[in-house]
Enzyme design. Structure first.
Site, PDB file in Angstrom:
ATOM      1  N   HIS A 195      -9.820   4.778  18.213  1.00  0.00           N
ATOM      2  CA  HIS A 195      -9.313   4.925  16.846  1.00  0.00           C
ATOM      3  C   HIS A 195     -10.399   5.429  15.894  1.00  0.00           C
ATOM      4  O   HIS A 195     -11.606   5.338  16.179  1.00  0.00           O
ATOM      5  CB  HIS A 195      -8.786   3.584  16.346  1.00  0.00           C
ATOM      6  CG  HIS A 195      -9.851   2.507  16.328  1.00  0.00           C
ATOM      7  ND1 HIS A 195     -10.789   2.396  15.327  1.00  0.00           N
ATOM      8  CD2 HIS A 195     -10.121   1.517  17.213  1.00  0.00           C
ATOM      9  CE1 HIS A 195     -11.584   1.382  15.584  1.00  0.00           C
ATOM     10  NE2 HIS A 195     -11.209   0.835  16.722  1.00  0.00           N
ATOM     11  N   GLU A 271      -7.729  -4.666  21.506  1.00  0.00           N
ATOM     12  CA  GLU A 271      -9.146  -4.952  21.680  1.00  0.00           C
ATOM     13  C   GLU A 271      -9.359  -6.413  22.071  1.00  0.00           C
ATOM     14  O   GLU A 271      -8.466  -7.251  21.922  1.00  0.00           O
ATOM     15  CB  GLU A 271      -9.897  -4.618  20.373  1.00  0.00           C
ATOM     16  CG  GLU A 271     -11.407  -4.832  20.402  1.00  0.00           C
ATOM     17  CD  GLU A 271     -12.120  -4.030  21.491  1.00  0.00           C
ATOM     18  OE1 GLU A 271     -11.992  -4.411  22.674  1.00  0.00           O
ATOM     19  OE2 GLU A 271     -12.812  -3.055  21.155  1.00  0.00           O
TER      20      GLU A 271
END
Length: 391
Positions: A195, A271
């Site tokens: 990202h 994550e």
């Protein structure tokens, strides 16, 4: 209509505890045809541990065939069936992580459990005994039914590795022998996009799935547009899958707008949960939790302070998502918008590298990496940390 499978699983121990193994078979619910067999000798263990590992292996085999299938599990272990159905409490500490691993493989809404008498579980019982016999001879059990149910041609395939609660997931298979291997067709290719920047990124703060879920900064949004333009120019992306966290969804949406594609969310791509370290810098963690940090750096099985996830737990989660996505996108090129740890994990598993490799890779915000997955189980790293589109 979703496909319907029956998983029959069993495990045994010659001594309880003693030399142990498991076996499982995936059957077509309509025809009863065996679609996949798995079995493994697991060394010294109890009957219950072997039974749970048989369940895990059977569910993984069914998941690999179709991650959205409806699965009915049949076992002659009253303990496993009642515990997995939620009617009995799981009191033994050795069973809890195994049950948790089994529950993580497929959504509970796709599973039902049924106890059957031992005489109706002969297929799985035979496989477990074959695995124990092979282990006694110092050999590895070999399946007669490869995944998919097609009769094996030539040498049988190797069995899947044992599903220990803390075992390392398989990389993706044995290396191909030489450059003259058979043409395996178009691989499933995962283009891995980290990202764009968030306000925490330049400060190098721990930002996982247990923190504030920050969105992209102005810089991050600019990076997302730049990578979207680069991917549009290449014209190879056929689908987009993203982590559920906001920074990934915003990055994925920027690419999706440019490419005219929908975005699919995959929970397993989130994550690591960094526990009490969320929002802290490495220096701050070293000051506040020096012993925990040292232990974490030394072992992939150690979780961050405060109940975060270990890298071993993240690896199991990411490997399950990898297998599900490979099955869904066979032969296609898919953009996975995710985070540092999942990308590094996919890369190191593709290379068959040890866990400490995670600390030896650099991944910039909005960087691109790529791994191709072939039908024989092999993987090829195609790209790592490309950032040319940002310059």
């Amino acid at each position: 209509m979703a496909r319907r499978f029956v998983v029959e699983a069993d495990g045994g121990s010659r001594g309880n505890p003693g030399p142990a193994g498991y076996g499982a078979v995936v059957l077509d619910a309509e025809t009863g045809e065996p679609l996949a067999e798995v079995a493994e000798y697991i060394g010294t263990a109890t009957n219950n541990v072997a039974e749970y590992k048989g369940l895990i292996a059977g569910l993984r085999a069914a998941h690999a065939l179709d991650p959205e299938a409806e699965v009915r599990v049949r076992m002659d272990s009253k303990l496993v069936i009642e515990q997995m159905s939620g009617r009995w409490k799981i009191k033994h500490p050795d069973m809890r992580p195994l049950a948790a691993e089994a529950k993580a493989i497929m959504p509970p809404g796709q599973l039902t459990y049924e106890w059957i008498p031992r005489e109706k579980n002969k297929h799985a019982d035979r496989l477990a005994n074959e695995a124990m016999d092979a282990g006694k001879r110092g050999e590895q059990w070999q399946p007669k039914v490869p995944p998919g149910g097609t009769p094996a041609a030539g040498a049988p395939e190797a069995a899947a590795p044992a599903d220990d609660a803390l075992a390392e997931p398989a990389a993706t298979g044995a290396p191909a022998v030489g450059w003259g291997a058979a043409d395996l067709g178009t691989p499933a290719t995962f283009v891995l996009l980290r990202h764009g920047e968030t306000p925490l990124t330049p400060e190098k703060r721990f930002s996982g799935s247990g923190g504030t879920d920050p969105g992209l900064s102005d810089v991050g949004r600019h990076q997302a547009e730049r990578v979207a333009a680069a991917l549009a120019a290449r014209g190879t992306i056929q689908a987009i899958v993203t982590s559920p966290l906001r920074r990934c969804r915003e990055t994925a949406e920027a690419v999706a707008r440019r490419l005219g594609l929908d975005v699919r969310v995959e929970e397993g791509l989130r994550e690591t949960d960094f526990g009490a370290w969320e929002g802290l810098t490495f220096a701050e963690v070293k000051e506040r939790h020096p012993d925990d940090l040292e232990a974490w750096l030394a072992s992939s099985k150690v979780a961050p302070t405060g109940g975060g996830e270990s890298f071993a737990a993240v690896t199991r989660r990411v490997a399950l998502s990898r297998d599900k996505l490979i099955a869904r996108y066979t032969g296609r090129t898919v953009l996975l918008v995710t985070h540092v740890t999942p990308i590094k994990t996919l890369v190191r598993l593709a290379l068959g590298a040890p866990p400490e490799t995670l600390f030896r890779m650099e991944l910039s915000a909005a960087s691109l990496s790529a791994v191709a997955y072939y039908t024989d189980g092999n993987a090829s790293l195609r790209l790592l940390n490309e950032t040319a589109h940002l310059r």
